[in-house]
Write a protein that holds these residues in place. Sequence first.
Motif, PDB file in Angstrom:
ATOM      1  N   ALA A 177     -11.611   6.645   0.252  1.00 45.43           N
ATOM      2  CA  ALA A 177     -11.891   5.785   1.412  1.00 45.43           C
ATOM      3  C   ALA A 177     -11.728   4.332   0.989  1.00 45.43           C
ATOM      4  CB  ALA A 177     -13.305   6.041   1.932  1.00 45.43           C
ATOM      5  N   GLY A 178     -10.920   3.593   1.751  1.00 43.74           N
ATOM      6  CA  GLY A 178     -10.647   2.184   1.416  1.00 43.74           C
ATOM      7  C   GLY A 178     -11.667   1.259   2.068  1.00 43.74           C
ATOM      8  N   ASP A 179     -12.317   0.456   1.235  1.00 42.68           N
ATOM      9  CA  ASP A 179     -13.240  -0.582   1.717  1.00 42.68           C
ATOM     10  C   ASP A 179     -12.484  -1.783   2.261  1.00 42.68           C
ATOM     11  OD1 ASP A 179     -15.783   0.219   1.435  1.00 42.68           O
ATOM     12  OD2 ASP A 179     -16.207  -0.888  -0.419  1.00 42.68           O
ATOM     13  N   LYS A 180     -11.268  -1.981   1.747  1.00 43.85           N
ATOM     14  CA  LYS A 180     -10.453  -3.153   2.066  1.00 43.85           C
ATOM     15  C   LYS A 180      -8.993  -2.731   1.909  1.00 43.85           C
ATOM     16  CE  LYS A 180     -10.351  -4.538  -2.751  1.00 43.85           C
ATOM     17  NZ  LYS A 180     -10.391  -5.542  -3.766  1.00 43.85           N
ATOM     18  N   ASP A 181      -8.071  -3.602   2.242  1.00 46.89           N
ATOM     19  CA  ASP A 181      -6.663  -3.319   1.939  1.00 46.89           C
ATOM     20  C   ASP A 181      -6.570  -3.239   0.426  1.00 46.89           C
ATOM     21  OD1 ASP A 181      -6.320  -3.639   4.627  1.00 46.89           O
ATOM     22  OD2 ASP A 181      -5.071  -5.437   4.489  1.00 46.89           O
ATOM     23  N   LEU A 182      -5.994  -2.189  -0.105  1.00 50.24           N
ATOM     24  CA  LEU A 182      -6.046  -2.031  -1.558  1.00 50.24           C
ATOM     25  C   LEU A 182      -4.802  -1.359  -2.101  1.00 50.24           C
ATOM     26  CD1 LEU A 182      -6.714   1.153  -2.565  1.00 50.24           C
ATOM     27  CD2 LEU A 182      -8.784   0.663  -1.296  1.00 50.24           C
ATOM     28  N   HIS A 183      -4.616  -1.601  -3.392  1.00 55.52           N
ATOM     29  CA  HIS A 183      -3.599  -0.901  -4.152  1.00 55.52           C
ATOM     30  C   HIS A 183      -4.242  -0.482  -5.458  1.00 55.52           C
ATOM     31  CE1 HIS A 183       0.294   0.227  -5.700  1.00 55.52           C
ATOM     32  NE2 HIS A 183      -0.142  -0.251  -6.838  1.00 55.52           N
ATOM     33  N   THR A 184      -4.091   0.771  -5.829  1.00 56.64           N
ATOM     34  CA  THR A 184      -4.694   1.242  -7.069  1.00 56.64           C
ATOM     35  C   THR A 184      -3.844   2.362  -7.648  1.00 56.64           C
ATOM     36  OG1 THR A 184      -6.810   1.889  -8.092  1.00 56.64           O
ATOM     37  CG2 THR A 184      -6.234   2.983  -6.040  1.00 56.64           C
ATOM     38  N   SER A 185      -4.174   2.699  -8.880  1.00 57.03           N
ATOM     39  CA  SER A 185      -3.450   3.736  -9.579  1.00 57.03           C
ATOM     40  C   SER A 185      -4.410   4.882  -9.867  1.00 57.03           C
ATOM     41  CB  SER A 185      -2.891   3.128 -10.877  1.00 57.03           C
ATOM     42  OG  SER A 185      -2.285   4.128 -11.643  1.00 57.03           O
ATOM     43  N   THR A 229      -7.442   9.121   8.141  1.00 56.45           N
ATOM     44  CA  THR A 229      -7.483   8.024   9.119  1.00 56.45           C
ATOM     45  C   THR A 229      -6.719   6.853   8.522  1.00 56.45           C
ATOM     46  OG1 THR A 229      -9.543   7.149   8.166  1.00 56.45           O
ATOM     47  CG2 THR A 229      -9.773   8.593  10.069  1.00 56.45           C
ATOM     48  N   GLY A 230      -6.233   5.965   9.380  1.00 56.59           N
ATOM     49  CA  GLY A 230      -5.650   4.710   8.924  1.00 56.59           C
ATOM     50  C   GLY A 230      -4.268   4.862   8.339  1.00 56.59           C
ATOM     51  N   SER A 231      -3.974   4.009   7.371  1.00 58.21           N
ATOM     52  CA  SER A 231      -2.618   3.876   6.858  1.00 58.21           C
ATOM     53  C   SER A 231      -2.635   4.033   5.340  1.00 58.21           C
ATOM     54  CB  SER A 231      -2.094   2.507   7.275  1.00 58.21           C
ATOM     55  OG  SER A 231      -0.851   2.287   6.691  1.00 58.21           O
ATOM     56  N   VAL A 232      -1.879   5.026   4.869  1.00 62.39           N
ATOM     57  CA  VAL A 232      -1.897   5.396   3.446  1.00 62.39           C
ATOM     58  C   VAL A 232      -0.464   5.483   2.933  1.00 62.39           C
ATOM     59  CG1 VAL A 232      -2.596   7.192   1.798  1.00 62.39           C
ATOM     60  CG2 VAL A 232      -4.018   6.760   3.832  1.00 62.39           C
ATOM     61  N   SER A 233      -0.212   4.867   1.766  1.00 63.41           N
ATOM     62  CA  SER A 233       1.098   4.969   1.116  1.00 63.41           C
ATOM     63  C   SER A 233       0.911   5.452  -0.312  1.00 63.41           C
ATOM     64  CB  SER A 233       1.807   3.616   1.043  1.00 63.41           C
ATOM     65  OG  SER A 233       1.954   3.063   2.324  1.00 63.41           O
ATOM     66  N   ILE A 234       1.856   6.274  -0.779  1.00 61.32           N
ATOM     67  CA  ILE A 234       1.868   6.623  -2.205  1.00 61.32           C
ATOM     68  C   ILE A 234       3.256   6.333  -2.740  1.00 61.32           C
ATOM     69  CG2 ILE A 234       0.013   8.339  -2.102  1.00 61.32           C
ATOM     70  CD1 ILE A 234       2.213  10.504  -2.115  1.00 61.32           C
ATOM     71  N   ALA A 235       3.298   5.745  -3.926  1.00 57.18           N
ATOM     72  CA  ALA A 235       4.569   5.376  -4.548  1.00 57.18           C
ATOM     73  C   ALA A 235       5.477   4.665  -3.528  1.00 57.18           C
ATOM     74  CB  ALA A 235       5.257   6.616  -5.120  1.00 57.18           C
ATOM     75  N   ASP A 236       4.868   3.783  -2.727  1.00 51.63           N
ATOM     76  CA  ASP A 236       5.587   2.987  -1.723  1.00 51.63           C
ATOM     77  C   ASP A 236       6.171   3.813  -0.574  1.00 51.63           C
ATOM     78  OD1 ASP A 236       5.017   0.498  -2.859  1.00 51.63           O
ATOM     79  OD2 ASP A 236       6.682   0.710  -4.297  1.00 51.63           O
ATOM     80  N   THR A 295       0.225   9.610 -13.248  1.00 53.76           N
ATOM     81  CA  THR A 295      -0.433   8.648 -12.357  1.00 53.76           C
ATOM     82  C   THR A 295       0.220   8.687 -10.985  1.00 53.76           C
ATOM     83  OG1 THR A 295       1.081   6.884 -13.031  1.00 53.76           O
ATOM     84  CG2 THR A 295      -1.050   6.965 -14.166  1.00 53.76           C
ATOM     85  N   LEU A 296      -0.538   8.171 -10.018  1.00 53.78           N
ATOM     86  CA  LEU A 296      -0.044   8.062  -8.647  1.00 53.78           C
ATOM     87  C   LEU A 296      -0.432   6.682  -8.125  1.00 53.78           C
ATOM     88  CD1 LEU A 296       1.140   9.408  -6.072  1.00 53.78           C
ATOM     89  CD2 LEU A 296      -1.204  10.087  -5.512  1.00 53.78           C
ATOM     90  N   GLN A 297       0.548   5.933  -7.617  1.00 53.69           N
ATOM     91  CA  GLN A 297       0.280   4.624  -7.029  1.00 53.69           C
ATOM     92  C   GLN A 297      -0.138   4.827  -5.577  1.00 53.69           C
ATOM     93  OE1 GLN A 297       0.218   1.954  -8.992  1.00 53.69           O
ATOM     94  NE2 GLN A 297       0.814   3.401 -10.618  1.00 53.69           N
ATOM     95  N   LEU A 298      -1.312   4.294  -5.238  1.00 54.32           N
ATOM     96  CA  LEU A 298      -1.882   4.510  -3.906  1.00 54.32           C
ATOM     97  C   LEU A 298      -2.151   3.166  -3.239  1.00 54.32           C
ATOM     98  CD1 LEU A 298      -3.444   6.512  -1.867  1.00 54.32           C
ATOM     99  CD2 LEU A 298      -5.487   5.825  -3.136  1.00 54.32           C
ATOM    100  N   SER A 299      -1.713   3.015  -1.988  1.00 54.65           N
ATOM    101  CA  SER A 299      -2.069   1.841  -1.185  1.00 54.65           C
ATOM    102  C   SER A 299      -2.713   2.324   0.102  1.00 54.65           C
ATOM    103  CB  SER A 299      -0.829   1.016  -0.822  1.00 54.65           C
ATOM    104  OG  SER A 299      -0.154   0.610  -1.998  1.00 54.65           O
ATOM    105  N   MET A 300      -3.751   1.607   0.540  1.00 50.71           N
ATOM    106  CA  MET A 300      -4.442   1.943   1.782  1.00 50.71           C
ATOM    107  C   MET A 300      -4.843   0.662   2.477  1.00 50.71           C
ATOM    108  SD  MET A 300      -7.258   4.723   0.557  1.00 50.71           S
ATOM    109  CE  MET A 300      -7.317   6.078   1.655  1.00 50.71           C
ATOM    110  N   THR A 301      -4.897   0.692   3.804  1.00 54.30           N
ATOM    111  CA  THR A 301      -5.471  -0.432   4.524  1.00 54.30           C
ATOM    112  C   THR A 301      -6.975  -0.193   4.671  1.00 54.30           C
ATOM    113  OG1 THR A 301      -4.975   0.632   6.619  1.00 54.30           O
ATOM    114  CG2 THR A 301      -3.346  -0.925   5.798  1.00 54.30           C
TER     115      THR A 301
END
Length: 294
Positions: free
Chosen positions: A175-183, A198-205, A221-227
């Motif tokens: 669950a994303g507290d903020k717009d984030l990018h993590t590994s 829910t929301g917007s989720v990206s992996i490896a762009d 590893t997996l690159q994860l971005s979430m709003t």
Amino acid sequence: MTSQITTIAPRIAELGEGMTVARSLPTRQQRMVGPWCFLDHAGPVRFAPGHAMHVGAHPHIGLQTFTWMLEGEVLHRDSLGNAQIIRPGQVNLMTAGYGISHTEDSLQDGADLHLAQLWIALPPGQQHCEPGFDHYPELPGWQQDGLNCTLLAGSYAGQQAPTRIFSPLVGLHLAGDKDLHTSLELNPAFEYGILPLTGSVSIADIGLNDQFAYLAAGENTLQLSMTAGSQALLIGGEPFQQELFMWWNFVGFSRQEIAEAQRDWENRSERFGQVGDGNAVRIPAPPLPWRLPE
Ligand code: MN
């Protein structure tokens, strides 16, 4: 990395009462992720007044049902005599083994409901184990880079979930507290699936929208971005070696096993017991899709 990711559109089913269920496993493209063999994402929905979720008595064999509650309250009752309300942030884990039956009912009508229900195939040697039911009101959690992680099953990042499992696997709620990018660290022996809730989720762009992503084993590893406000489910496990037969609510290693379970349910065998006083609406098994020798 990117070439190892397959995105799959879940099958959408309208279950009536305004509830939508998106099924990510099994699909034609991907039957399982480790021992995880079924993944339904129900809601989020707000039922109209007088409406709610009611799933009548039905049997299971050969698997564990794994319910992760996000919104709402559901009463589980089973043929072992358990009656357990599940609330947001909690897991119900029912081990069907040789045979069990259960019902699932919203506690209130006109309420919000949002949940994921998964099945875990029991491994050879355990598929006919004693049935059981466990409720987990609290699960380990931590934060990294603005990402709130809750460990639902297995071990991850030095944490161990209390959930009773029979094979090497993991389940994580993100669950994303903020717009984030993590590994995210991965176990290269595991294959993985990730489903945005829910929301917007990206992996490896790759933006997933509402698609399920499958990652083959071998990655670290997996690159994860979430709003902000987004949520996703990550499941993984060692690829399941045995050929699995799945039909209706049954999982087994042969058609014979499944045919016997279907017959036992239709004959109201003691194998599946009864829920409560036995007056719960009973869901009949559909006819088998194949013929068996007499
Ligand atoms: Mn069930």
